[in-house]
Design a protein around this motif. Structure first.
Motif, PDB file in Angstrom:
ATOM      1  N   ALA A  40      -3.335  -0.805  -2.564  1.00 34.16           N
ATOM      2  CA  ALA A  40      -4.647  -1.426  -2.653  1.00 34.16           C
ATOM      3  C   ALA A  40      -5.315  -1.018  -3.967  1.00 34.16           C
ATOM      4  O   ALA A  40      -4.959   0.014  -4.546  1.00 34.16           O
ATOM      5  N   PRO A  41      -6.256  -1.791  -4.444  1.00 36.37           N
ATOM      6  CA  PRO A  41      -6.930  -1.453  -5.703  1.00 36.37           C
ATOM      7  C   PRO A  41      -7.523  -0.058  -5.670  1.00 36.37           C
ATOM      8  O   PRO A  41      -8.244   0.306  -4.731  1.00 36.37           O
ATOM      9  N   GLY A  42      -7.197   0.738  -6.660  1.00 37.78           N
ATOM     10  CA  GLY A  42      -7.743   2.081  -6.765  1.00 37.78           C
ATOM     11  C   GLY A  42      -7.127   3.105  -5.835  1.00 37.78           C
ATOM     12  O   GLY A  42      -7.615   4.239  -5.744  1.00 37.78           O
ATOM     13  N   LYS A  43      -6.072   2.718  -5.138  1.00 38.34           N
ATOM     14  CA  LYS A  43      -5.453   3.635  -4.181  1.00 38.34           C
ATOM     15  C   LYS A  43      -3.993   3.869  -4.528  1.00 38.34           C
ATOM     16  O   LYS A  43      -3.385   3.121  -5.284  1.00 38.34           O
ATOM     17  N   GLU A  44      -3.435   4.915  -3.921  1.00 37.86           N
ATOM     18  CA  GLU A  44      -2.036   5.209  -4.099  1.00 37.86           C
ATOM     19  C   GLU A  44      -1.180   4.230  -3.281  1.00 37.86           C
ATOM     20  O   GLU A  44      -1.637   3.653  -2.292  1.00 37.86           O
ATOM     21  N   ARG A  45       0.049   4.080  -3.713  1.00 36.91           N
ATOM     22  CA  ARG A  45       0.997   3.286  -2.933  1.00 36.91           C
ATOM     23  C   ARG A  45       1.230   3.972  -1.593  1.00 36.91           C
ATOM     24  O   ARG A  45       1.403   5.191  -1.548  1.00 36.91           O
ATOM     25  N   GLU A  46       1.228   3.202  -0.508  1.00 35.22           N
ATOM     26  CA  GLU A  46       1.384   3.811   0.807  1.00 35.22           C
ATOM     27  C   GLU A  46       2.450   3.091   1.625  1.00 35.22           C
ATOM     28  O   GLU A  46       2.675   1.889   1.483  1.00 35.22           O
TER      29      GLU A  46
END
Length: 123
Positions: A40-46
């Motif tokens: 998601a924008p601004g987040k780490e890959r999960e």
């Protein structure tokens, strides 16, 4: 080498559904585990979900349990992610990944990645 190509992303309203596909080509015989990740924008890959190529027990992130279903069709070298009851927080770029070993939830363990497909859920 293994090539992965995702498709099926798009814009959907909250509560709607999408089905993502990932077609594998190349040395597919070397694949043991395939998975879906998202960023998601601004987040780490999960981690979202994973399944062994032989069709073993699938694994899901808590955020996906009860709403998403992972499956694969070995005859078509294709993995799917059926996403139901989508929420705005599911908005992300979704990536298909393949691993020659156990895979798991750690993206750094995966050897091959697709280019990603955008999923946008509007409220």
């Amino acid at each position: 080498q293994v090539r992965l190509v995702e498709s099926g992303g798009g814009l959907v309203q909250a509560g709607g559904s999408l089905r993502l596909s990932c077609v594998a080509s190349g040395r597919t015989f070397s694949i043991y585990t395939m998975g879906w990740f998202r960023r998601a924008p601004g987040k780490e890959r999960e981690f979202v979900s994973s399944i062994t190529w032989s069709g073993g027990t699938p694994y899901y992130a808590d955020s996906a349990k009860g709403r998403f279903t992972i499956s694969r069709d070995n005859g078509k070298n294709t993995m799917y992610l059926q996403m139901n009851s989508l929420k705005p927080e599911d908005t992300a770029v979704y990536y298909c990944a393949a691993d020659r070993a156990g895979g798991g939830t750690d993206p750094y363990r995966y050897d091959y990645w697709g280019q990603g497909t955008q999923v946008t859920v509007s409220s």
